[in-house]
Write a protein that holds these residues in place. Structure first.
Motif, mmCIF file in Angstrom:
data_model
loop_
_atom_site.group_PDB
_atom_site.id
_atom_site.type_symbol
_atom_site.label_atom_id
_atom_site.label_comp_id
_atom_site.label_asym_id
_atom_site.label_seq_id
_atom_site.Cartn_x
_atom_site.Cartn_y
_atom_site.Cartn_z
ATOM 1 N N ASN A 109 0.847 -0.643 -0.355
ATOM 2 C CA ASN A 109 0.113 -0.286 -0.144
ATOM 3 C C ASN A 109 1.097 1.395 -0.660
ATOM 4 O OD1 ASN A 109 -2.458 -1.035 0.054
ATOM 5 N ND2 ASN A 109 -2.956 -1.120 2.109
ATOM 6 N N THR B 85 0.502 4.284 -2.763
ATOM 7 C CA THR B 85 0.308 5.517 -2.021
ATOM 8 C C THR B 85 1.452 6.516 -2.988
ATOM 9 O OG1 THR B 85 -1.379 4.444 -0.569
ATOM 10 C CG2 THR B 85 -0.066 6.987 -0.241
ATOM 11 N N GLU B 86 2.108 6.124 -2.945
ATOM 12 C CA GLU B 86 3.222 7.344 -3.049
ATOM 13 C C GLU B 86 2.965 7.564 -5.000
ATOM 14 O OE1 GLU B 86 6.449 10.030 -2.560
ATOM 15 O OE2 GLU B 86 5.098 9.223 -1.486
ATOM 16 N N GLU C 150 0.613 6.801 -6.140
ATOM 17 C CA GLU C 150 -0.952 8.094 -6.492
ATOM 18 C C GLU C 150 -0.170 9.264 -6.064
ATOM 19 O OE1 GLU C 150 -3.509 5.996 -4.249
ATOM 20 O OE2 GLU C 150 -3.620 4.837 -5.876
ATOM 21 N N LYS C 151 -0.189 9.787 -5.057
ATOM 22 C CA LYS C 151 0.508 11.020 -4.875
ATOM 23 C C LYS C 151 1.135 11.671 -5.653
ATOM 24 C CE LYS C 151 0.663 10.637 -0.078
ATOM 25 N NZ LYS C 151 1.207 10.369 1.838
#
Length: 188
Positions: free
Chosen positions: A170, A174-175, A177-178
């Motif tokens: 995750n 998430t990184e 996506e950022k």
């Protein structure tokens, strides 16, 4: 024993057997050619069957992962969002391309360079490659997509170490996506 070492041992054994085969006999050469083409036809037929099976299952489960970064650049891996169906079909497509490339190389080696032993070796190694393929293990042999077979599939480790594979944790997703979100905000 990992797959690379196993392939090396099998290929060395097959080379020793190939030395004992009289390929200058036209009948032996004909049967070797028939065997090679037959194995390649079986491999292609199985990959076709697997792709039809994947399309029939139509698994639309979303699969997110960060692709392994390119070793030649400093850029991090790209976020990939796909479905299990599309991922499996792309993996089968990669396997098909490798079969076609092997077929082209064997055509060059055998027809142009007049080498015969590689035909025999690639017939045996084609069957081993078929057995080692992750889509075959999941869709044909019925193994669960757990452990080493959990998607996205990691490349088989090489002779001297583990291969870098996609990141599925995750934090990595998430990184990524950022980074994508930050890039789109900069464009606005």
């Amino acid at each position: 024993m990992n797959s690379a070492v196993q392939s090396l041992v099998i290929s060395l054994g097959v080379m020793q057997v190939a030395r004992k085969i009289p390929f200058d006999d036209p009948d032996v050469l004909l049967y070797t050619r028939i065997g090679y083409v037959g194995v390649q036809a079986v491999v292609l037929a199985i990959y076709y069957y697997i792709s039809m099976s994947i399309k029939k299952k139509n698994d639309q489960t979303v699969l997110k992962y960060v692709d392994s970064p390119n070793a030649m650049t400093q850029e991090p891996g790209q976020l990939v969002t796909t479905t299990v169906r599309d991922y499996d079909l792309s993996e089968v497509s990669k396997l098909l391309r490798s079969v076609y490339m092997g077929f082209a190389m064997m055509g060059f080696l055998h027809l142009y360079m007049k080498y015969t032993q590689p035909l025999f070796m690639q017939a045996v190694m084609g069957l081993k490659g078929l057995y080692d393929a992750k889509p075959v293990q999941v869709h044909l042999l019925g193994q669960k997509a757990e452990g080493d077979l959990k998607r996205p599939w990691k490349a088989a480790p090489g002779m001297f170490g583990a291969a870098a594979g996609p990141q599925t944790d995750n934090a990595a997703v998430t990184e990524a996506e950022k980074r994508i979100g930050g890039a789109s905000k900069k464009d606005d």
